[in-house]
Design an enzyme around this catalytic site. Structure first.
Site, mmCIF file in Angstrom:
data_model
loop_
_atom_site.group_PDB
_atom_site.id
_atom_site.type_symbol
_atom_site.label_atom_id
_atom_site.label_comp_id
_atom_site.label_asym_id
_atom_site.label_seq_id
_atom_site.Cartn_x
_atom_site.Cartn_y
_atom_site.Cartn_z
ATOM 1 N N LYS A 14 0.722 -1.286 -0.125
ATOM 2 C CA LYS A 14 -0.060 0.039 0.184
ATOM 3 C C LYS A 14 0.837 1.344 -0.184
ATOM 4 C CE LYS A 14 -2.710 -0.599 3.790
ATOM 5 N NZ LYS A 14 -2.039 -1.916 4.199
ATOM 6 N N ARG B 193 -9.911 2.091 8.723
ATOM 7 C CA ARG B 193 -9.412 0.718 9.133
ATOM 8 C C ARG B 193 -10.420 -0.001 9.721
ATOM 9 N NH1 ARG B 193 -3.591 1.157 8.783
ATOM 10 N NH2 ARG B 193 -2.402 -0.785 9.102
ATOM 11 N N ARG C 291 11.062 -7.021 4.905
ATOM 12 C CA ARG C 291 10.994 -5.394 4.355
ATOM 13 C C ARG C 291 11.842 -4.494 5.348
ATOM 14 N NH1 ARG C 291 4.969 -2.969 4.307
ATOM 15 N NH2 ARG C 291 4.822 -3.208 6.283
ATOM 16 N N ARG D 138 10.526 -2.006 10.644
ATOM 17 C CA ARG D 138 9.662 -1.418 11.860
ATOM 18 C C ARG D 138 9.377 -2.396 12.987
ATOM 19 N NH1 ARG D 138 4.664 0.088 7.817
ATOM 20 N NH2 ARG D 138 3.575 -0.860 9.741
ATOM 21 N N ARG E 151 -1.397 -8.579 13.431
ATOM 22 C CA ARG E 151 -1.910 -7.403 12.331
ATOM 23 C C ARG E 151 -2.939 -8.023 11.258
ATOM 24 N NH1 ARG E 151 3.278 -4.781 10.176
ATOM 25 N NH2 ARG E 151 1.914 -3.588 8.983
HETATM 26 P P1 AMP Z 1 0.428 1.171 8.690
HETATM 27 O O1 AMP Z 1 1.627 1.979 8.356
HETATM 28 O O2 AMP Z 1 -0.559 1.569 8.016
HETATM 29 O O3 AMP Z 1 0.766 -0.572 8.586
HETATM 30 O O4 AMP Z 1 -0.037 1.261 10.067
HETATM 31 C C1 AMP Z 1 0.939 0.801 11.075
HETATM 32 C C2 AMP Z 1 0.217 0.562 12.504
HETATM 33 O O5 AMP Z 1 -0.435 1.995 12.785
HETATM 34 C C3 AMP Z 1 -1.200 -0.175 12.357
HETATM 35 O O6 AMP Z 1 -1.028 -1.257 12.587
HETATM 36 C C4 AMP Z 1 -1.848 0.568 13.646
HETATM 37 O O7 AMP Z 1 -1.359 0.178 14.899
HETATM 38 C C5 AMP Z 1 -1.771 1.877 13.449
HETATM 39 N N1 AMP Z 1 -2.506 2.583 12.506
HETATM 40 C C6 AMP Z 1 -2.463 3.137 11.112
HETATM 41 N N2 AMP Z 1 -3.611 3.650 10.879
HETATM 42 C C7 AMP Z 1 -4.805 3.241 11.681
HETATM 43 C C8 AMP Z 1 -5.921 3.463 11.750
HETATM 44 N N3 AMP Z 1 -6.560 3.911 10.753
HETATM 45 N N4 AMP Z 1 -6.604 3.230 12.890
HETATM 46 C C9 AMP Z 1 -6.110 2.632 13.851
HETATM 47 N N5 AMP Z 1 -4.674 2.278 13.825
HETATM 48 C C10 AMP Z 1 -3.898 2.877 12.648
#
Ligand code: AMP
Length: 215
Positions: free
Chosen positions: A13, A88, A127, A161, A172
């Site tokens: 993404k 989400r 990654r 990360r 996740r």
């Molecule tokens: P990402 O970089 O999009 O994979 O997001 C990393 C982490 O940030 C996720 O596993 C959540 O813990 C948090 N996070 C990101 N976007 C959201 C969202 N819209 N709602 C809740 N938690 C989020």
């Protein structure tokens, strides 16, 4: 254009969002990036978010929705945006609908990136991301940097990360299935969903996405 990008962790993404946003001349808004920026700046919001992120769980809606709305209200997002990682869950999708309605605008599409689960785990575990820009993504097997641990694009340090560790990835994925996937049905009812395969080279997936978006 106003676009929402959905897909499991590891679907690419972030990578696709960066290219698509550039091609479509709209800002790339990633709630994950916003949280990570808050964490590295040591803000209260970052402190609130960190424990949830490290556990692979969603940050509570009270924190997330306000942050996403603030970002969408900035000047560069007035005529469109590409949302990556937000909404989400269904209540975030409902909150987004309310905010868009208040501005008398609508989403144009929800782009759903599809990838098999075993591929997801392989992608995430290897990654490595640049500390300067999370769109600079490498992989220990599939996309090695020229010099180990160093970003080819800007020379930044590459790191894994915390939430890309295997245990957290499993959590996740579970969160994705139970909480995020239902938004695909929510948007399907609105006739907004276009699904594409996220397999293949980065540029192939971008081309597929542009075609699916009618561009
Ligand atoms: P990402 O970089 O999009 O994979 O997001 C990393 C982490 O940030 C996720 O596993 C959540 O813990 C948090 N996070 C990101 N976007 C959201 C969202 N819209 N709602 C809740 N938690 C989020």
């Amino acid at each position: 254009m106003r676009i929402v990008l959905v897909g499991p962790p590891g679907a690419g993404k972030g990578t696709q969002a960066a290219f698509l946003a550039q091609n479509l001349s709209i800002p790339h808004i990633s709630t994950g990036d916003l949280f990570r920026a808050n964490i590295s700046q040591g803000t209260d919001l970052g402190k609130q978010a960190k424990s949830y992120m490290d556990a692979g769980q969603l940050v509570p809606d009270e924190v997330t929705i306000g942050m996403a709305k603030d970002r969408m209200e900035q000047q560069d997002a007035v005529n469109g945006f590409l949302l990556d990682g937000f909404p989400r869950n269904v209540s975030q999708a409902e909150a987004l609908d309310v905010a868009l309605k208040a501005d008398d605008v609508k989403l144009d599409a929800v782009l759903d990136l599809e990838v098999p689960e075993d591929e997801v785990v392989k992608r995430i575990a290897g990654r490595r991301i640049c500390r300067n820009d999370s769109a600079h993504v490498f992989h220990v097997a599939y996309k090695q940097p020229k010099s180990e641990g160093v970003c080819d694009v800007c020379g930044g340090e590459l790191y894994q990360r915390d939430d890309d560790k295997e245990e957290t990835v499993r959590k996740r994925l579970e969160v994705y299935h139970t909480q995020t996937e239902p938004i695909i049905d929510y948007y399907r009812e609105q006739g907004l969903v276009v699904t594409i395969s996220a397999l293949g080279k980065v540029e192939e997936v971008t081309a597929r996405a542009m075609e699916a978006l009618g561009r």
